[in-house]
Enzyme design. Sequence first.
Site, PDB file in Angstrom:
ATOM      1  N   PRO A  92      54.743  54.303  59.678  1.00  0.00           N
ATOM      2  CA  PRO A  92      54.094  53.748  60.962  1.00  0.00           C
ATOM      3  C   PRO A  92      53.392  55.096  61.161  1.00  0.00           C
ATOM      4  O   PRO A  92      53.644  55.464  62.130  1.00  0.00           O
ATOM      5  CB  PRO A  92      54.221  53.128  61.546  1.00  0.00           C
ATOM      6  CG  PRO A  92      55.812  53.212  61.529  1.00  0.00           C
ATOM      7  CD  PRO A  92      56.264  53.373  60.392  1.00  0.00           C
ATOM      8  N   ALA A  95      53.679  55.610  65.778  1.00  0.00           N
ATOM      9  CA  ALA A  95      54.735  54.980  66.431  1.00  0.00           C
ATOM     10  C   ALA A  95      55.896  55.479  67.199  1.00  0.00           C
ATOM     11  O   ALA A  95      56.795  55.125  67.321  1.00  0.00           O
ATOM     12  CB  ALA A  95      54.766  54.220  65.763  1.00  0.00           C
ATOM     13  N   GLY A  96      55.818  57.181  66.866  1.00  0.00           N
ATOM     14  CA  GLY A  96      56.840  57.903  67.743  1.00  0.00           C
ATOM     15  C   GLY A  96      57.840  58.124  66.090  1.00  0.00           C
ATOM     16  O   GLY A  96      58.942  58.928  66.634  1.00  0.00           O
ATOM     17  N   LEU A  97      57.705  57.679  65.159  1.00  0.00           N
ATOM     18  CA  LEU A  97      58.565  58.201  64.329  1.00  0.00           C
ATOM     19  C   LEU A  97      58.553  58.832  63.506  1.00  0.00           C
ATOM     20  O   LEU A  97      58.405  59.916  62.265  1.00  0.00           O
ATOM     21  CB  LEU A  97      58.937  57.310  63.153  1.00  0.00           C
ATOM     22  CG  LEU A  97      59.237  55.832  63.854  1.00  0.00           C
ATOM     23  CD1 LEU A  97      59.203  55.010  62.278  1.00  0.00           C
ATOM     24  CD2 LEU A  97      60.621  55.944  64.527  1.00  0.00           C
ATOM     25  N   GLY A  98      57.491  60.305  64.687  1.00  0.00           N
ATOM     26  CA  GLY A  98      56.705  61.620  63.950  1.00  0.00           C
ATOM     27  C   GLY A  98      56.418  61.525  62.302  1.00  0.00           C
ATOM     28  O   GLY A  98      56.345  62.362  61.906  1.00  0.00           O
ATOM     29  N   SER A 100      52.644  62.157  61.795  1.00  0.00           N
ATOM     30  CA  SER A 100      52.020  63.370  61.654  1.00  0.00           C
ATOM     31  C   SER A 100      52.541  64.833  61.220  1.00  0.00           C
ATOM     32  O   SER A 100      52.571  64.965  61.147  1.00  0.00           O
ATOM     33  CB  SER A 100      50.964  63.792  63.040  1.00  0.00           C
ATOM     34  OG  SER A 100      51.761  63.546  64.104  1.00  0.00           O
ATOM     35  N   ALA A 101      53.883  64.774  61.890  1.00  0.00           N
ATOM     36  CA  ALA A 101      54.406  65.830  61.530  1.00  0.00           C
ATOM     37  C   ALA A 101      55.261  65.821  60.643  1.00  0.00           C
ATOM     38  O   ALA A 101      55.427  67.171  59.385  1.00  0.00           O
ATOM     39  CB  ALA A 101      55.255  65.920  62.587  1.00  0.00           C
ATOM     40  N   ASP A 144      59.125  67.000  66.366  1.00  0.00           N
ATOM     41  CA  ASP A 144      59.020  66.383  65.404  1.00  0.00           C
ATOM     42  C   ASP A 144      59.101  67.353  64.364  1.00  0.00           C
ATOM     43  O   ASP A 144      59.446  67.069  63.322  1.00  0.00           O
ATOM     44  CB  ASP A 144      57.662  66.112  65.400  1.00  0.00           C
ATOM     45  CG  ASP A 144      57.675  64.932  66.589  1.00  0.00           C
ATOM     46  OD1 ASP A 144      58.796  64.163  66.950  1.00  0.00           O
ATOM     47  OD2 ASP A 144      56.896  64.134  66.350  1.00  0.00           O
TER      48      ASP A 144
HETATM   49  O1  PMV Z   1      55.644  60.425  69.605  1.00  0.00           O
HETATM   50  P1  PMV Z   1      56.390  61.608  68.581  1.00  0.00           P
HETATM   51  O2  PMV Z   1      57.153  60.609  67.774  1.00  0.00           O
HETATM   52  O3  PMV Z   1      55.686  62.541  68.618  1.00  0.00           O
HETATM   53  O4  PMV Z   1      57.600  62.761  69.859  1.00  0.00           O
HETATM   54  C1  PMV Z   1      57.063  63.474  70.922  1.00  0.00           C
HETATM   55  C2  PMV Z   1      58.320  63.545  71.077  1.00  0.00           C
HETATM   56  C3  PMV Z   1      57.448  64.622  72.935  1.00  0.00           C
HETATM   57  O5  PMV Z   1      59.193  64.700  73.877  1.00  0.00           O
HETATM   58  C4  PMV Z   1      57.179  63.295  73.866  1.00  0.00           C
HETATM   59  C5  PMV Z   1      56.651  65.052  72.676  1.00  0.00           C
HETATM   60  C6  PMV Z   1      57.405  66.339  72.411  1.00  0.00           C
HETATM   61  O6  PMV Z   1      56.599  67.215  71.657  1.00  0.00           O
HETATM   62  O7  PMV Z   1      57.920  66.931  72.297  1.00  0.00           O
END
Ligand code: PMV
Length: 306
Positions: A92, A95-98, A100-101, A144
């Site tokens: 997704p 959603a914090g699972l990276g 885009s990276a 990420d």
């Molecule tokens: O939301 P994400 O999965 O891109 O997590 C980023 C993690 C942070 O520490 C909040 C930002 C970063 O660049 O490390």
Amino acid sequence: MSEGRGKIIVVGEHGVVYGRPAIAASIARGVGARARPSEDVGLDVERWGVHLSLPRDAADSDLGRAFAALLESYAGQSGTPRLRVEVRPDLPPGAGLGCSAAMGVAIVRALDEATGSPPRSSEEVAERSLIWERVFHGNPSGIDSAMAAGAGIAIFEKGKALIPIRARRPLYWVIGDSGEASATRLMVEEVARQHVRDPARIEKTFDAMEALVRNARLAIEQGDTKGLGQLLDMNQLLLGGLMVSTQRLEEMCDAARRAGALGAKLTGAGGGGCMIALAKDPEDAARIRDALGLIAKDAFVVDTGA
Ligand code: PMV
């Protein structure tokens, strides 16, 4: 297809932007990409209904800007390569699972292959993909991208090579997607504002997070999943103090604990997105997934480690 992996941050998000260590684990879901020669240079993400053509769409969206910047970095004597890249995300977005990276890493690998670039190490792939990631995240720590290009569970510190952690036993995680959009850039800016206002308070929080990271590493190495769970809960309290949690994420963490999780926390930038819960074994993981499934947009089990 070339691949980039998704990741969870086990402990230490946000502090990692300020040079503190964090622990992350790459997961079996990610993004695939393939590049083929084409006069119509562009990017297709069929799953999201996105079809971009350059130069026309280069400035209209983050995807367009990121792709144009990355492709430009491959320009040689004969100009920018004439390639069309097909991308298949299995994560997704936002959603914090990276996601885009993972996409950036998959596209770098696809472009490397299509342009016959000399082989790169995982670190070099991650480094190159930051051209892409910076468009989405402004000031990414690089965690990420490093995890998207690498594998396993590792300690990340900005500007340093990943330190792999040897897990004594597999770790079973339930990932719950709150369905609330999480904008990493905005959450990182929110913490930065607090850091300007009260640096001593925020640095103290980061000190505490760093101690959690050190202890979490030991817990993973020693197979102390119960201890690791407690560290996750403490990390969640600290993230709440940074105001990056949400009511929904808190409810999901509570529901996971009630269903038997050893610990639970948001993962990634927060403000929405996903949370993770640590389970004792695959059976508990399935129970926690089912409990989260009732309130989350999506919930699934991944295992990492040994
Ligand atoms: O939301 P994400 O999965 O891109 O997590 C980023 C993690 C942070 O520490 C909040 C930002 C970063 O660049 O490390």
